[in-house]
Design an enzyme around this catalytic site. Sequence first.
Site, short mmCIF file in Angstrom:
data_model
loop_
_atom_site.label_atom_id
_atom_site.label_comp_id
_atom_site.label_asym_id
_atom_site.label_seq_id
_atom_site.Cartn_x
_atom_site.Cartn_y
_atom_site.Cartn_z
N CYS A 47 10.07 1.46 -1.28
CA CYS A 47 8.99 2.30 -0.77
C CYS A 47 8.52 1.89 0.62
CB CYS A 47 7.83 2.31 -1.76
SG CYS A 47 8.32 2.94 -3.38
N HIS A 54 -1.25 1.02 0.99
CA HIS A 54 -0.13 1.46 0.16
C HIS A 54 -0.69 2.22 -1.04
CE1 HIS A 54 3.92 1.59 -1.30
NE2 HIS A 54 3.66 0.87 -2.37
N HIS A 68 3.29 9.90 -4.07
CA HIS A 68 4.07 8.78 -3.52
C HIS A 68 5.46 9.28 -3.15
CE1 HIS A 68 5.58 5.01 -2.54
NE2 HIS A 68 5.42 4.33 -3.66
N GLU A 97 -3.75 -5.32 -3.43
CA GLU A 97 -3.92 -4.93 -2.03
C GLU A 97 -5.39 -4.97 -1.63
OE1 GLU A 97 -2.49 -1.48 1.13
OE2 GLU A 97 -2.31 -1.11 -1.02
N PHE A 115 9.35 -2.18 -4.11
CA PHE A 115 9.94 -2.99 -5.17
C PHE A 115 10.91 -3.99 -4.54
CE2 PHE A 115 9.63 0.54 -8.66
CZ PHE A 115 8.28 0.28 -8.79
N LYS A 149 -2.14 8.83 -0.64
CA LYS A 149 -1.31 9.13 -1.81
C LYS A 149 -2.13 9.83 -2.90
CE LYS A 149 2.20 5.48 -1.46
NZ LYS A 149 1.71 4.68 -0.32
#
Length: 416
Positions: A165, A305, A342, A316, A403, A337
């Site tokens: 991502c 994110h 996403h 985060e 990831f 998002k």
Amino acid sequence: MDKRRVVITGLGAITPLGNTVQDYWNGLLNGVNGTGPITRFDAEKFKTRFACEVKGYDPSEYFERKELRKYDLVSQFGIISANQAIKDSGLDFSKENTDRIGVIWASGIGGLITFYDEVYSFATGDGTPRFSPFFIPKMIVDITAGHISMHHGLHGPNYATVSACASSANAIADAAMLIRHGYADVIVAGGSEAAINQGGMGGFNSMQAISTRNDDPITASRPFDKDRDGFVMAEGGGGLILEEYDRAKARGAKIYAEVAGFGLTADAYHLTAPHPEGAGAQKAMTIAMNDAGLNKTDIDHINTHGTSTPVGDTAEANAIAALFGDHAPKISINSTKSMHGHLLGAAGAIETMAVILALNKNIVPPTINHFTDDPDIDPKLDFTFNTAKERVVKNAITNTFGFGGHNVSLVLKQVD
């Protein structure tokens, strides 16, 4: 060697909120939600039956029928958003030295729809291998960069970045590096993703990464909310033109923002989960600010994110609180998002675009779908919940994580 300055001179987008940059931006400011029932396949038996699909998309408006045989949907979205950005930049490649113009285009997964369709056809057939000659070229992750370069005759650096991502944020960072150090003058950078199919949804369902809020999908993407249960899958593409500053000024280009700094780190911690204290995220943001020559107190806005996963959002948020200390409550934080879902490997590109427009308009889009504060997140942080905020935005960060522990932070600033 002195670093050459890098600026953004063109934008292009095809997203769940709209198929142009202006429609995308209007959707963000108005808190539009791009979530809806999945239409790309019959999802009745899946744990998640909704996603953020691109709306009103007719490929015949963009491509000849013969062309479409060569393009997975991921490349279609990439070519469309790149072409929009090129047009927006005002560049005429017929008058340019195309050896100095490149393409770095990202995708986290690539042609997943093509892969599924070809393998499914073989598996349900009589065992005779009847594969399309375009199977492999449509599927591979680098092919969109190749198509964009071939369409426009661009002979400079050409490749794909793949870091889950974080992929398209990596593409922007790589593009900035190449221009800074003189390997190119202009880079078409960005990313696209098209993974809303049986394999994509089934795979993320099995990981328990995406929301299963089928009874209320419109509020499923709720970053930093106590009751979040995973992200909402999305598709689309975002393209940006990165250009050397003096060159852009000399040709009278419209300059949106400067790519002032970037930080790239690895958590080296877990396959899919971030470091619980956001250690890698803190390092990435610190490196990016140092690279930009900015202090913590210079940052006005952070587009997180913020995927709406239970572990990721907490890590985060805590990383921001710890890193910025007393200045943290003064930063307008958001997660777009919450509206567009996403976009996986394309997330960094369209979220960078949201930051660039916030810098230009001095408005921070909201984080929608907030209902209940999370007791594990510092209550002093300003997440711009539910309503856009007008404020001066001179310097901003966008965070993108993937990831495998990949972290990318980009610092963008208004151009003096």
